[in-house]
Write an enzyme that holds these catalytic residues in place. Structure first.
Site, PDB file in Angstrom:
ATOM      1  N   LYS A 270       0.846  -1.195   0.000  1.00  0.00           N
ATOM      2  CA  LYS A 270       0.000   0.000   0.000  1.00  0.00           C
ATOM      3  C   LYS A 270       0.878   1.239   0.000  1.00  0.00           C
ATOM      4  O   LYS A 270       1.833   1.314   0.792  1.00  0.00           O
ATOM      5  CB  LYS A 270      -0.894   0.013   1.241  1.00  0.00           C
ATOM      6  CG  LYS A 270      -1.831  -1.190   1.330  1.00  0.00           C
ATOM      7  CD  LYS A 270      -3.032  -1.008   0.435  1.00  0.00           C
ATOM      8  CE  LYS A 270      -3.993  -2.189   0.548  1.00  0.00           C
ATOM      9  NZ  LYS A 270      -5.190  -2.009  -0.283  1.00  0.00           N
ATOM     10  N   HIS A 389     -10.004  -8.039  -7.330  1.00  0.00           N
ATOM     11  CA  HIS A 389      -9.862  -7.470  -5.997  1.00  0.00           C
ATOM     12  C   HIS A 389     -10.415  -8.470  -4.991  1.00  0.00           C
ATOM     13  O   HIS A 389     -11.443  -9.074  -5.220  1.00  0.00           O
ATOM     14  CB  HIS A 389     -10.667  -6.161  -5.930  1.00  0.00           C
ATOM     15  CG  HIS A 389     -10.700  -5.557  -4.558  1.00  0.00           C
ATOM     16  ND1 HIS A 389     -11.875  -5.223  -3.922  1.00  0.00           N
ATOM     17  CD2 HIS A 389      -9.704  -5.232  -3.706  1.00  0.00           C
ATOM     18  CE1 HIS A 389     -11.595  -4.694  -2.737  1.00  0.00           C
ATOM     19  NE2 HIS A 389     -10.294  -4.683  -2.586  1.00  0.00           N
TER      20      HIS A 389
END
Lengths: 477, 477
Positions: A270, A389
């Site tokens: 991230k 996802h």
């Protein structure tokens, strides 16, 4: 055989206090906050501890707290309580079979989705399941084009999440009645029947019914072999478990080392909150995994377009395979490399504009299997690899069905394809995903794999479940 | 001066049974249904009758029923009950001033928006109004970027409608405290302060803070004259009151004749359900208004792209100024001529892609004045005329402020600019719009003009208001 009339639909607000680790960690400094730390320990520590053990048995107790604290934080969603609107539908068939469906949320607002599910319920109740699946396109359109309700969408946000939860439950019910997992139900289904599940509204300039049929008919060739291959080897996955924002460098290294030991070869990190911090963390991971293994990056919509360009020029040296959601999910012209979008119309344009190199479906943001089918077929037409996802609550459980079907019956390719995996909260499901050698093994139990353990649901119902009854008073103090 | 701390936020589900005329009309054939016809008469006939009288006093009683029955039907929304989530905020300032804000909905689903408003309430309660308007950009972002809630948006659908309702109430409160209508508050505001209300996230590739400031500073020139002009002549409007789908040809002719008599020169017709029917109705209107007056068309998202092209090639001979929403509002590459969109990111791309020739803001779909400011400024930068969407419940009341401000301080032009007007439900507002010579006359009362009459709210609250208490049992039969 499909049977029964839908006699009941219930929906519950189920929340896992994943943001609370942070509160717990802060708690050590004040007596007041100790209450919430205690509450966390008694209510949820087992859950997080379990989840962590499988990811990294070697992490110290301290590291576990800080890792748990940040288990799901990214640059835009800093304190999520992973949650679900959990729908159960029952029929009058007296066979004891229930359809269970979820949509994934981040805590607050789940009650709004629950409210929207209730607003949709009248379209489902008293319908024969046979009639629903016999004209699934019509049923899909009824849900998404209700003359009054579509105003507060259409096909986006709360209403579309609610639609997904309801339809996910219908697919679960259908597959359970057929005694098959959803992926197998789809693989075995006649192409004409598959096409009859899809609403082509707004996409016929790119994909017509005839196009879809042709793709699916071509997909029949070699299907048996690919199914065998999937059952033996599974579908390749990548892990997002070790590089959330806010992990200490030590925790990051420990988690990464463990993941390498477990056989992972693809890692997502991230980024987007702080460039220097991103550079340091990317360097650590790239050093650990070496130059050959794959690194992906996810900015979770953090940037404006010029900012994304500048930031990524700095991160490029770590050789990411992709940058995910650099900017607003609505910004088609903002050229995302990979994007999770809210409906087939947005995906259509991303493909038309050649604005992505990978396409990221979502089992709960799109309108269930039906809308995902249309996106898988458009991706095939444009030859863009689909990399779903997952993570959250139950997203891995759901999306494995779609991607396994995609490989067997649509794309027939694994090139550049990989499905996200996060080792989190699977213990609450009756049929959790099975990962072997960094691959999703095809589920064998009938249904769509998101039936939750009743005990988990009861404990985590918001605000009256045991977990929240303890936590909420502590939070208010 | 701005004062007080927000001490209370209430939200109510207010619905006007505009779809019931249809039921009433059908009702004549069965005894059962007569109940609902009766109910309608006692509950709402005065309302619809009033509304009709101002539009066409000459219409026969029969025509009134059928006109009312279809008062708001279009090709996609066939049975709307025009509704609003109605927000009232109060402060501890003890001055009796309340901020009232709405968002417009079509009936079912209003309860979902109400639920979302409640989910946002904690961001508003106990805040000083001074702090809110002192950092309005920050406050806007807090509402739209809540780490948990943004998942179920972001900035679209239910959550964004709820955001609009809340912010509309804040603007109403602010303007009332300043003793000015919102348009005048904006016109008098320093450009720097205006810019500080706007969230530039995701649009800086097209409009930076500096761009915005430059546009607004240029807009200062000639401002006084334009304000005078507005006060004297008003802002040009067009009428959508006479050509909803489903009107009989006789009704259409009568309504159109009356509108001509009332001085209207621009007319919008709903199309998209049936090509032959559209051709006939467009012919009637074009014949009646002659070749010089303006005709617009609105398909309300009915078509796929190829269908839109085919259909419009047939309707082109009636010389429409624009075709509104030919396809999905998400389809930027589908080239709408005019489009109402759900946030500034979509508008940004429509402008970048040169996909529209007119831009249609909406006072409730966008995040209130704040987000509309960013869209007005982007439209100015691209020199695209803004022609607002209105109608519904309270949309005319709200949007007049924005468009009058736009003329005085931003666009400084009336060329090709015109604001929608529908003569419907204004009687429920304390400060209804005033139309003179087919123009919106600038409101003079302080606030944002959507404070409702308490009696109207009480009567139409769903499901417990007097109107619904009578109607619901009848509908269930």
């Amino acid at each position: 055989m499909v049977r029964g009339r839908i006699s009941r639909l219930s929906v519950r607000d189920v929340r896992f206090p994943t943001s609370l680790g942070g509160h717990g960690a802060d708690a050590m400094v004040s007596a007041d906050a100790m209450v919430s730390a205690d509450a966390m320990v008694s209510a949820d520590a087992m859950v997080s501890a379990d989840a962590m053990v499988s990811a990294d048995a070697m992490v110290s107790a301290d590291a576990m707290v800080s890792a748990d604290a940040m288990v799901s934080a990214d640059a835009m969603h800093t304190d999520p309580d992973y949650s679900a609107a959990y729908v159960v539908i029952e029929t009058d068939a007296e066979d004891g079979i229930k359809g269970c469906g979820i949509t994934f949320t981040l805590g607050k607002g789940t009650e709004v989705v629950v409210c929207a599910v209730n607003a949709l319920a009248h379209h489902v109740l008293n319908k024969d399941l046979k009639d629903i699946v016999g004209d699934f396109r019509g049923f899909y359109r009824q849900l998404t084009s209700d003359g009054q309700l579509r105003w507060i969408g259409p096909e986006k946000g709360v209403v579309h999440l609610a639609t997904a939860a309801v339809l996910n439950a219908v697919w679960d019910l259908w597959a359970k009645q057929e005694g098959k997992p959803v992926w197998k139900l789809l693989v075995d289904m006649d192409p004409r029947m598959l096409v009859s599940c899809i609403d082509f509204r707004y996409i016929t300039d790119v994909l017509t019914e005839e196009d879809a049929l042709e793709i699916l008919q071509k997909g029949q060739i070699g299907k048996k072999e690919r199914e065998k291959q999937m059952l033996a080897q599974g579908y390749p996955a990548y892990t997002t478990s070790c590089a959330w924002l806010g992990y200490s460098d030590d925790t990051l290294k420990q988690l990464c080392a463990q993941a390498l030991k477990d056989g992972w070869t693809r890692f997502k990190v991230k980024v987007g909150a702080d460039l220097q911090d991103d550079m340091r963390r990317c360097q650590i991971i790239r050093d650990m995994i070496g130059p050959e293994k794959t690194l992906m990056m996810d900015a979770n919509q953090r940037w404006d377009v010029p900012e994304a360009v500048e930031w990524m020029s700095k991160l490029a040296k770590f050789k990411p395979l992709w940058i995910e959601e650099p900017t607003s999910p609505d910004d088609i012209l903002g050229h995302a490399t990979i994007s999770k979008c809210h409906n087939r119309v947005i995906f259509k344009q991303l493909l038309q504009a050649k604005a992505l190199q990978f396409l990221q479906i979502d089992s709960c943001r799109l309108g269930s299997v039906n809308e995902n089918l249309s996106v898988l077929l458009m991706a095939k037409k444009f030859e863009i690899p689909v990399c779903p996802h997952a993570g959250g609550v139950g997203l891995c459980e759901l999306v494995q069905h779609l991607i396994i079907f995609d490989y067997i019956s649509v794309s027939a390719s694994l090139e550049n394809r990989v499905c996200e995996y996060v080792d989190h909260l699977h213990e609450h499901f009756k049929y959790p995903v099975m990962i072997q050698r960094a691959s999703y093994m095809p589920p064998k139990d009938p249904g769509y794999s998101t039936e939750m353990k009743e005990e988990s649901v009861k404990k985590h119902q918001y605000p009256d479940g045991e977990v929240w009854k303890k936590l909420l008073p502590a939070q208010e103090n």
